[in-house]
Design an enzyme around this catalytic site. Structure first.
Site, PDB file in Angstrom:
ATOM      1  N   CYS A   4       0.819  -1.212   0.000  1.00  0.00           N
ATOM      2  CA  CYS A   4       0.000   0.000   0.000  1.00  0.00           C
ATOM      3  C   CYS A   4       0.857   1.269   0.000  1.00  0.00           C
ATOM      4  O   CYS A   4       0.434   2.297  -0.544  1.00  0.00           O
ATOM      5  CB  CYS A   4      -0.952   0.002   1.182  1.00  0.00           C
ATOM      6  SG  CYS A   4      -0.138  -0.231   2.778  1.00  0.00           S
ATOM      7  N   HIS A  12      -1.723   0.745   6.819  1.00  0.00           N
ATOM      8  CA  HIS A  12      -2.296   0.942   5.477  1.00  0.00           C
ATOM      9  C   HIS A  12      -2.187   2.414   5.101  1.00  0.00           C
ATOM     10  O   HIS A  12      -2.591   3.300   5.855  1.00  0.00           O
ATOM     11  CB  HIS A  12      -3.758   0.506   5.418  1.00  0.00           C
ATOM     12  CG  HIS A  12      -4.378   0.740   4.056  1.00  0.00           C
ATOM     13  ND1 HIS A  12      -3.976   0.055   2.932  1.00  0.00           N
ATOM     14  CD2 HIS A  12      -5.346   1.607   3.651  1.00  0.00           C
ATOM     15  CE1 HIS A  12      -4.668   0.479   1.888  1.00  0.00           C
ATOM     16  NE2 HIS A  12      -5.512   1.424   2.307  1.00  0.00           N
ATOM     17  N   ASN A  28      -7.568   5.642  -2.742  1.00  0.00           N
ATOM     18  CA  ASN A  28      -7.273   4.473  -1.914  1.00  0.00           C
ATOM     19  C   ASN A  28      -7.120   3.238  -2.802  1.00  0.00           C
ATOM     20  O   ASN A  28      -7.996   2.929  -3.619  1.00  0.00           O
ATOM     21  CB  ASN A  28      -8.408   4.261  -0.906  1.00  0.00           C
ATOM     22  CG  ASN A  28      -8.027   3.302   0.204  1.00  0.00           C
ATOM     23  OD1 ASN A  28      -7.197   2.426   0.027  1.00  0.00           O
ATOM     24  ND2 ASN A  28      -8.653   3.473   1.360  1.00  0.00           N
TER      25      ASN A  28
END
Length: 314
Positions: free
Chosen positions: A14, A119, A134
């Site tokens: 991520c 994250h 995202n």
């Protein structure tokens, strides 16, 4: 929306997705981020060694895993900060006292990066509009100016750390296009796991429906086979009785020779010729008995009704 660069989640990368979505291109790979993490680890080791390589603190430090990356693909805020430094960009904690004293409206910023439980994801302005990039989403999510402050406040309430990006971001195609036009989003993107779960659910419903249809068809076919079997059985009984009636009629006429002339077909002739006199007599008697059964039943029923309607002699 097609011009917006949006890397979707792969493994635990991520941090890579966050950086590339922020910069709008494939600027960093896991190898490059690992190199930055190893450089940071080495700098930390050298600082710890200044206290003595024989010290207990130094030995403990060497035994601990890296705090800048792990085997899953996680990278620390220090790695992200150093990676952005290559582009002359800096990060500032959004809810820090120094930044809050500036009283800058979030819509006047250029981008934010957010972190919660390892994250990372990017929120960036492209043209005159804000987008949630995202990597866990199936695509970019449009955020209105009026909703941006509420969106960031909600993230803070959920425990996210938010960092403001300071500096000039590199030019990108999406920013150029969205400066001269605005986009609308009819349907918000779903989470990748949610989208996959929905596809699986739809497939399961489809499979269940197909199985049910097949089951119904099997039941219908079975009923049809039963009906055909009963029909064939009934036809065979009718054919046998027809042959028997013709044989009885001929026997009652006292003539066996005209059978070939009166029979309806060669099959009827061969069937009747094979009957012996005793069998013919027995079948004829059975036929007469069946013919008299309805009559006897009617008589018995009528007698019963009559008896029930009479009164005893007085």
């Amino acid at each position: 929306m097609e011009s917006i660069f949006h890397e979707k989640q792969e493994g635990s990368l991520c941090a890579q997705h966050c950086l590339n979505n922020l910069l709008q291109g494939e600027y960093f790979s896991p190898v490059e981020l690992s190199s930055i993490a190893q450089q940071l680890d080495e700098e930390e080791r050298m600082r710890m060694a200044e206290g003595g390589v024989q010290s207990e603190e130094y030995r403990i430090f060497l035994q601990q895993p890296s705090g800048n990356m792990d085997d899953s693909g996680f990278f620390s805020i220090q790695v992200i900060s150093n990676a952005l430094g290559v582009w002359g960009l800096e990060i500032v904690l959004f809810n820090s006292r120094e930044y809050q004293e500036l009283r800058i409206d979030p819509i006047n910023e250029k981008a934010f990066i957010c972190n919660y439980k390892e994250h990372w994801f990017t929120v960036r302005k492209l043209g005159q509009q804000w987008f949630n990039l995202n990597s866990l989403l199936t695509g970019p999510e449009l955020i209105s100016d009026t909703y941006l402050a509420l969106f960031l406040a909600q993230l803070q309430q959920e425990g996210y750390s938010i960092f403001v990006i300071s500096g000039n971001l590199p030019d990108c195609e999406a920013d150029q296009i969205l400066r001269i036009m605005r986009v609308e989003q009819q349907q918000r993107p779903k989470l990748i796991g949610e989208d996959e779960a929905q596809r699986v659910s739809v497939q399961q419903v489809s499979d269940t429906t197909h199985t049910t249809d097949v089951g119904v068809l099997d039941e219908d076919e079975e009923e049809l086979r039963k009906a055909l079997a009963l029909s064939r059985q009934h036809m065979e009984v009718e054919d046998e009785e027809a042959d028997l009636r013709r044989a009885i009629q001929l026997s009652m006429q006292g003539s066996a020779s005209p059978i070939s002339e009166t029979a309806g077909s060669s099959h009827d002739t061969s069937s009747i010729n094979t009957l012996t006199a005793e069998e013919l007599r027995r079948r004829r008697q059975a036929y007469f008995d069946r013919q008299q059964l309805p009559h006897s039943a009617d008589s018995h029923s009528a007698g019963g009704l009559k008896d029930s309607g009479t009164k005893p002699d007085q």
